[in-house]
Structures are given as structure tokens and as C-alpha cells.
Design a protein around this motif. Structure first.
Motif, PDB file in Angstrom:
ATOM      1  N   THR A  69      -0.190   4.024   1.276  1.00 15.35           N
ATOM      2  CA  THR A  69      -0.673   4.840   2.388  1.00 15.35           C
ATOM      3  C   THR A  69       0.425   4.939   3.437  1.00 15.35           C
ATOM      4  O   THR A  69       1.026   3.935   3.812  1.00 15.35           O
ATOM      5  CB  THR A  69      -1.943   4.228   3.003  1.00 15.35           C
ATOM      6  OG1 THR A  69      -2.938   4.132   1.992  1.00 15.35           O
ATOM      7  CG2 THR A  69      -2.468   5.077   4.145  1.00 15.35           C
ATOM      8  N   THR A  82      -0.405   9.738   1.355  1.00 14.32           N
ATOM      9  CA  THR A  82       0.264   8.787   0.465  1.00 14.32           C
ATOM     10  C   THR A  82       1.577   9.377  -0.021  1.00 14.32           C
ATOM     11  O   THR A  82       1.876  10.548   0.228  1.00 14.32           O
ATOM     12  CB  THR A  82      -0.605   8.453  -0.770  1.00 14.32           C
ATOM     13  OG1 THR A  82      -0.730   9.631  -1.566  1.00 14.32           O
ATOM     14  CG2 THR A  82      -1.970   7.928  -0.382  1.00 14.32           C
ATOM     15  N   ARG A 141       0.797  12.465  -2.294  1.00  9.69           N
ATOM     16  CA  ARG A 141      -0.114  13.503  -1.800  1.00  9.69           C
ATOM     17  C   ARG A 141       0.358  14.914  -2.164  1.00  9.69           C
ATOM     18  O   ARG A 141      -0.446  15.782  -2.507  1.00  9.69           O
ATOM     19  CB  ARG A 141      -0.258  13.387  -0.298  1.00  9.69           C
ATOM     20  CG  ARG A 141      -1.242  14.386   0.293  1.00  9.69           C
ATOM     21  CD  ARG A 141      -1.111  14.420   1.782  1.00  9.69           C
ATOM     22  NE  ARG A 141      -2.385  14.341   2.443  1.00  9.69           N
ATOM     23  CZ  ARG A 141      -2.509  14.243   3.760  1.00  9.69           C
ATOM     24  NH1 ARG A 141      -1.450  14.128   4.519  1.00  9.69           N
ATOM     25  NH2 ARG A 141      -3.687  14.220   4.314  1.00  9.69           N
ATOM     26  N   LYS A 176      -5.993  11.644   2.164  1.00  8.52           N
ATOM     27  CA  LYS A 176      -5.271  10.395   2.442  1.00  8.52           C
ATOM     28  C   LYS A 176      -3.755  10.617   2.354  1.00  8.52           C
ATOM     29  O   LYS A 176      -3.248  11.056   1.321  1.00  8.52           O
ATOM     30  CB  LYS A 176      -5.723   9.337   1.432  1.00  8.52           C
ATOM     31  CG  LYS A 176      -5.179   7.957   1.690  1.00  8.52           C
ATOM     32  CD  LYS A 176      -5.822   6.916   0.800  1.00  8.52           C
ATOM     33  CE  LYS A 176      -5.471   7.177  -0.647  1.00  8.52           C
ATOM     34  NZ  LYS A 176      -5.870   6.104  -1.553  1.00  8.52           N
ATOM     35  N   SER A 225       0.844  -1.189   0.000  1.00  4.77           N
ATOM     36  CA  SER A 225       0.000   0.000   0.000  1.00  4.77           C
ATOM     37  C   SER A 225       0.887   1.250   0.000  1.00  4.77           C
ATOM     38  O   SER A 225       1.950   1.270   0.626  1.00  4.77           O
ATOM     39  CB  SER A 225      -0.888   0.001   1.246  1.00  4.77           C
ATOM     40  OG  SER A 225      -1.530   1.235   1.396  1.00  4.77           O
TER      41      SER A 225
END
Length: 155
Positions: A74, A137, A140, A135, A72
Motif C-alpha cells: 500500500t 498500491t 494499481r 486502494k 505492505s
């Protein structure tokens, strides 16, 4: 950040300012006080003298999350960066551009839509872009740039 382990941030600060943090931290741990420690760079001032900075330094993490399958992008409190870059310049605008170019050589600086890091279906749909802004990341920052390019306010 002067602590017993002297992290990478300390090395960055020492390199950026020319202030010998590791040297001073070692002397402090041996019981010396700041007034009695001579600055090993200037040889004239004491260690409690702060260096004057007329430049801006930015440390930016380098992410390589796309290399790995099923990982991921994230971000949380765990360390996922594979390194970092240090950019030095006269102001924030200059150093953020330099850092983006160093982190990703295919970029010409901090770009939104033109970076290619934010898919068209994200920046063309306001709700999806808003979701990307919320979110944390590895992309971002580029989503923020897309939003600014589309007329979002800083607020």
C-alpha cells in the motif's frame, strides 16, 4: 520545480528539456534576474525563454516491494520507490508503454490480465477488482488496465 535542493524531478525536467535548471537556480540564488542570465545551451536566448517541447516525458517510479517480507504494498506519502525511469516519446500512449517495459522488463507494455501482476481471483471478481482500484498500491495501474479490458468506462 526550482528549489534550493533541486530534487530528482528537477534533474529529470532538465534532462528532458535540455534546460539547465541547476545552472539557472544557482544564478538566481546569487541575485541575478532571469532576463540577465543567458541560456547556457542556446547561448542566444535568456533564461526566461521557455523551451518548446514536441514530445511527452513520463517519470514512473520503480517498486521492489515484493523483495521484502512483511512489507505492505500500500502506497502513502512516504517514499518507497527504489528508483524511477524516464520515458520520452511523441505521446502519452507511447511513453506509458515504454515506461512499463523499463520498470518491468518481463512486460511488453501496459497490460492488465496478461501482466501476471493481478491475480485471477482479483480480475475475475468485480468487487475485489473494485477494491484494488480504490486502494493505492504498486500494481494499481495494472488493475486499472484489467478494469478497462473488462469493459469498465473511464468514468
Amino acid at each position: 520545480e526550482v528549489n534550493a535542493r533541486l530534487s530528482r524531478s528537477s534533474a529529470l525536467a532538465s534532462k528532458a528539456t535540455g534546460y539547465p535548471l541547476a545552472y539557472v537556480a544557482t544564478k538566481l540564488s546569487l541575485g541575478r534576474d532571469l532576463v540577465s542570465i543567458r541560456n547556457s545551451v542556446t547561448k542566444t536566448t535568456t533564461a526566461c525563454f521557455e523551451p518548446s517541447l514536441d514530445y511527452c516525458v513520463l517519470k514512473m517510479p520503480r517498486w521492489d516491494l515484493k523483495k521484502f517480507q512483511r512489507v505492505s504494498n500500500t502506497l502513502g506519502s512516504s517514499m518507497l520507490s527504489v528508483g524511477e525511469v524516464m520515458a520520452i516519446g511523441r505521446g502519452f500512449e507511447e511513453v506509458i508503454q515504454k515506461a512499463c517495459r523499463m520498470v518491468n522488463p518481463s512486460l511488453t507494455g501496459l497490460e492488465g490480465v496478461e501482466s501476471g501482476l493481478i491475480p485471477p481471483e482479483v480480475y475475475n471478481d468485480k468487487e475485489t477488482l473494485n477494491g484494488e482500484l480504490r486502494k493505492p498500491t504498486d500494481t494499481r495501474l495494472f488493475a486499472v488496465m484489467c478494469a478497462l479490458e473488462q469493459g469498465y468506462s473511464v468514468d
